[in-house]
Write an enzyme that holds these catalytic residues in place. Structure first.
Site, PDB file in Angstrom:
ATOM      1  N   GLY A  47     105.201 -49.919  54.496  1.00 31.42           N
ATOM      2  CA  GLY A  47     106.074 -48.912  54.762  1.00 31.42           C
ATOM      3  C   GLY A  47     105.790 -47.695  53.707  1.00 31.42           C
ATOM      4  O   GLY A  47     106.730 -47.410  52.848  1.00 31.42           O
ATOM      5  N   THR A  50     106.971 -42.852  53.604  1.00 36.80           N
ATOM      6  CA  THR A  50     108.187 -42.062  53.239  1.00 36.80           C
ATOM      7  C   THR A  50     109.317 -42.613  52.329  1.00 36.80           C
ATOM      8  O   THR A  50     108.875 -43.866  52.263  1.00 36.80           O
ATOM      9  CB  THR A  50     109.025 -41.644  54.890  1.00 36.80           C
ATOM     10  OG1 THR A  50     109.444 -42.900  55.413  1.00 36.80           O
ATOM     11  CG2 THR A  50     108.300 -40.661  55.519  1.00 36.80           C
ATOM     12  N   ALA A 139     111.580 -49.977  56.850  1.00 37.00           N
ATOM     13  CA  ALA A 139     112.718 -49.764  57.323  1.00 37.00           C
ATOM     14  C   ALA A 139     112.655 -49.382  58.990  1.00 37.00           C
ATOM     15  O   ALA A 139     112.089 -48.564  59.192  1.00 37.00           O
ATOM     16  CB  ALA A 139     113.734 -48.506  56.618  1.00 37.00           C
ATOM     17  N   TYR A 233     128.231 -51.859  55.316  1.00 34.87           N
ATOM     18  CA  TYR A 233     126.920 -52.147  54.906  1.00 34.87           C
ATOM     19  C   TYR A 233     126.581 -53.676  54.207  1.00 34.87           C
ATOM     20  O   TYR A 233     126.285 -54.568  55.135  1.00 34.87           O
ATOM     21  CB  TYR A 233     126.403 -51.261  53.686  1.00 34.87           C
ATOM     22  CG  TYR A 233     124.822 -51.201  53.441  1.00 34.87           C
ATOM     23  CD1 TYR A 233     124.204 -50.072  53.977  1.00 34.87           C
ATOM     24  CD2 TYR A 233     124.271 -52.249  52.772  1.00 34.87           C
ATOM     25  CE1 TYR A 233     122.905 -50.337  54.125  1.00 34.87           C
ATOM     26  CE2 TYR A 233     122.921 -52.201  52.732  1.00 34.87           C
ATOM     27  CZ  TYR A 233     122.096 -51.273  53.523  1.00 34.87           C
ATOM     28  OH  TYR A 233     120.828 -51.324  53.312  1.00 34.87           O
TER      29      TYR A 233
HETATM   30  P1  NAD Z   1     112.090 -44.629  55.144  1.00 38.49           P
HETATM   31  O1  NAD Z   1     112.706 -44.593  56.797  1.00 38.49           O
HETATM   32  O2  NAD Z   1     112.008 -43.596  54.588  1.00 38.49           O
HETATM   33  O3  NAD Z   1     110.688 -45.570  55.266  1.00 38.49           O
HETATM   34  C1  NAD Z   1     110.565 -46.362  56.165  1.00 38.49           C
HETATM   35  C2  NAD Z   1     108.954 -46.674  56.281  1.00 38.49           C
HETATM   36  O4  NAD Z   1     108.640 -48.012  57.106  1.00 38.49           O
HETATM   37  C3  NAD Z   1     108.104 -45.556  56.669  1.00 38.49           C
HETATM   38  O5  NAD Z   1     107.087 -45.810  55.902  1.00 38.49           O
HETATM   39  C4  NAD Z   1     107.753 -46.042  58.090  1.00 38.49           C
HETATM   40  O6  NAD Z   1     106.438 -45.625  58.639  1.00 38.49           O
HETATM   41  C5  NAD Z   1     107.638 -47.441  57.948  1.00 38.49           C
HETATM   42  N1  NAD Z   1     107.756 -48.165  59.273  1.00 38.49           N
HETATM   43  C6  NAD Z   1     108.962 -48.328  60.070  1.00 38.49           C
HETATM   44  N2  NAD Z   1     108.403 -49.163  60.901  1.00 38.49           N
HETATM   45  C7  NAD Z   1     107.526 -49.667  60.933  1.00 38.49           C
HETATM   46  C8  NAD Z   1     106.502 -50.394  61.617  1.00 38.49           C
HETATM   47  N3  NAD Z   1     107.056 -51.199  62.678  1.00 38.49           N
HETATM   48  N4  NAD Z   1     105.247 -50.359  61.191  1.00 38.49           N
HETATM   49  C9  NAD Z   1     104.652 -50.115  59.963  1.00 38.49           C
HETATM   50  N5  NAD Z   1     105.535 -49.318  59.411  1.00 38.49           N
HETATM   51  C10 NAD Z   1     106.927 -49.093  59.765  1.00 38.49           C
HETATM   52  O7  NAD Z   1     113.088 -45.582  54.669  1.00 38.49           O
HETATM   53  P2  NAD Z   1     113.697 -46.013  53.219  1.00 38.49           P
HETATM   54  O8  NAD Z   1     115.098 -45.539  53.147  1.00 38.49           O
HETATM   55  O9  NAD Z   1     112.724 -45.692  52.124  1.00 38.49           O
HETATM   56  O10 NAD Z   1     113.726 -47.412  53.135  1.00 38.49           O
HETATM   57  C11 NAD Z   1     112.733 -48.410  52.566  1.00 38.49           C
HETATM   58  C12 NAD Z   1     113.592 -49.544  51.999  1.00 38.49           C
HETATM   59  O11 NAD Z   1     114.397 -49.200  50.967  1.00 38.49           O
HETATM   60  C13 NAD Z   1     114.528 -50.653  52.972  1.00 38.49           C
HETATM   61  O12 NAD Z   1     114.371 -51.728  53.032  1.00 38.49           O
HETATM   62  C14 NAD Z   1     115.739 -49.867  52.555  1.00 38.49           C
HETATM   63  O13 NAD Z   1     116.747 -50.696  53.228  1.00 38.49           O
HETATM   64  C15 NAD Z   1     115.798 -49.863  51.252  1.00 38.49           C
HETATM   65  N6  NAD Z   1     116.760 -48.949  50.570  1.00 38.49           N
HETATM   66  C16 NAD Z   1     117.155 -47.669  51.098  1.00 38.49           C
HETATM   67  C17 NAD Z   1     118.058 -47.093  50.486  1.00 38.49           C
HETATM   68  C18 NAD Z   1     118.415 -45.573  50.944  1.00 38.49           C
HETATM   69  O14 NAD Z   1     119.487 -45.157  50.380  1.00 38.49           O
HETATM   70  N7  NAD Z   1     117.451 -45.235  51.480  1.00 38.49           N
HETATM   71  C19 NAD Z   1     118.712 -47.550  49.507  1.00 38.49           C
HETATM   72  C20 NAD Z   1     118.171 -48.733  48.925  1.00 38.49           C
HETATM   73  C21 NAD Z   1     117.234 -49.682  49.711  1.00 38.49           C
END
Ligand code: NAD
Length: 389
Positions: A47, A50, A139, A233
């Site tokens: 992941g 992004t 995600a 959440y």
């Molecule tokens: P994001 O959408 O920016 O990034 C998701 C990443 O997963 C991307 O690189 C995408 O290409 C990859 N991805 C998605 N499906 C895929 C697949 N099938 N195969 C390969 N790659 C795949 O998300 P984010 O907000 O950075 O979230 C990342 C983690 O951080 C998650 O676990 C999320 O719950 C957690 N998080 C997010 C927040 C927030 O506020 N955004 C806060 C705390 C924790």
């Protein structure tokens, strides 16, 4: 081609290659200004294109000089269609990493699949020998299981209907939303997609093949948030998945000798995933205002720098063993100010109590738009290769 943003609901269907490159360049610049850390040297980021995964990759490469293998699910450009932001981010990341003599390869495919895991294992065996760290930052809205069945995650409550304020970001109006309860099947599916099963599958496969270095560390990201967001959440279907992720961290540590698994609870930020969650965008808009006023606001890169330079090396965990990067978000004075604003907010005082402009700025910048110094009237090449793909 001249690339313009095309916003549909909580997604932008275009991305600007030069703007995305600038976004990555700025994150690298932020890290370069900090003292270098002696962190891991060979890292797999699942992941990686992004949000938090990209920021982790940037931090680990440019702060601790790590060789990185990234796994992502992104769209290259085709014809007049731009690539996705994550594609351009990765093209830029590899360009900067290679210019600095850093190893960086990326696999574009479904991380849930056995094929992509095998592919990553082969690259690690061939190029890196082993990895010292695995960052799991997926995600995803859905997952295809080994037998071809597709399951989707839902953002619902697990009890009753939950009604609260929401924001119509486009109209800049306060609305109301009712989040309905997930069925048992929907909860189970959400756990399948966003829980820890796939994380553990990655670790199992790498361990079986002897690709994890002694004392390897693995991290996955979570969110807890204040009471205001709990019904949908922490206590909602996604929260069940996050609890499963936490239990998985314990299982990994117990079942794989030498491997330490941690959950890092990160701050709520605008990313492609968080924009889709009801109620959360209003919370984030208010939180941004409060934290910017207090001078404690951070973006993904600031958070990931603090994680890898401070919290993880010092193993600063809470009583459950989780690293808390949401510490500044959860400070009582911050949460009191957020709650006060939440209760008072109306269409009339929205501009004053919430940082809607800040929300939109982050949103557009995620897709490479509204970055200072980028000429958006210029004709740009949208067909940008990722060097290693
Ligand atoms: P994001 O959408 O920016 O990034 C998701 C990443 O997963 C991307 O690189 C995408 O290409 C990859 N991805 C998605 N499906 C895929 C697949 N099938 N195969 C390969 N790659 C795949 O998300 P984010 O907000 O950075 O979230 C990342 C983690 O951080 C998650 O676990 C999320 O719950 C957690 N998080 C997010 C927040 C927030 O506020 N955004 C806060 C705390 C924790």
């Amino acid at each position: 081609m001249i690339v313009e943003p095309k916003v549909r609901g909580f997604i932008c269907t275009t991305a600007h290659p030069v703007g995305c490159r600038e976004n990555v360049r700025r994150q690298i610049e932020y890290v370069r200004k900090k003292a270098r850390t002696g962190g891991p040297k060979r890292v797999l980021v699942v992941g990686s294109s992004t949000g938090y995964g990209l920021a982790s990759r940037i931090e680990l490469a440019f702060s601790s000089g790590a060789a990185t293998l990234g796994v992502m699910f992104e769209r290259p450009a085709s014809g007049k269609r731009t690539a996705s932001a994550g594609w351009y981010n990765t093209a830029a990341f590899e360009e900067f990493a290679h210019a600095d003599g850093l190893y960086a390869k990326t696999i574009n495919g479904d991380a849930f699949s056995r094929e992509v895991k095998e592919q990553a294992a082969a690259v690690i065996a061939e190029d890196m020998g082993q990895v010292d760290m695995v960052v799991y930052s997926l995600a995803a809205p859905r997952r295809t299981l080994a037998d071809g069945t597709k399951v989707s995650s839902v953002l619902k409550t697990t009890g009753e209907d939950y009604t609260n304020k929401n924001i119509d970001l486009a109209a800049r109006k306060i609305t109301e939303v009712t989040v309905t309860p997930a069925t048992e099947q929907e909860i189970a599916d959400t756990v399948k997609v966003m829980g820890g099963e796939d994380w553990k599958d990655w670790i199992s496969l790498l361990s079986e093949k002897g690709l994890l270095a002694p004392d390897a560390v693995t991290l996955a990201y979570s969110y807890l948030g204040p009471e205001l967001t709990h019904p949908m959440y922490m206590d909602g279907s996604i929260g069940r998945a996050k609890e499963h992720l936490f239990q998985t961290s314990r299982e990994i540590t117990q079942e794989f000798p030498g491997v330490a698994a941690y959950i890092s609870v990160n701050k709520a930020l605008v990313t492609q995933s968080s924009a889709a969650i009801p109620i959360v965008p209003l919370y984030i808009s208010i939180l941004y205002r409060v934290m910017k006023e207090k001078g404690t606001h951070e973006g993904c890169i600031e958070q990931m720098h603090r994680l890898f330079a401070e919290k993880l090396p010092a193993l600063q965990t809470d009583e459950r063993g989780m690293l808390r990067l949401d510490d500044w978000e959860m400070e009582p004075d911050v949460q009191e100010a957020v709650l006060r604003a939440w209760n008072e907010i109306t269409d009339e005082n929205l501009g004053e109590l919430a940082d809607v402009d800040g929300y939109w700025e982050d949103f557009y910048q995620m897709f490479g738009f509204r970055m200072d110094g980028v000429d958006y009237a210029a004709d740009v090449e949208v067909n940008v290769p990722v060097e290693s793909i």
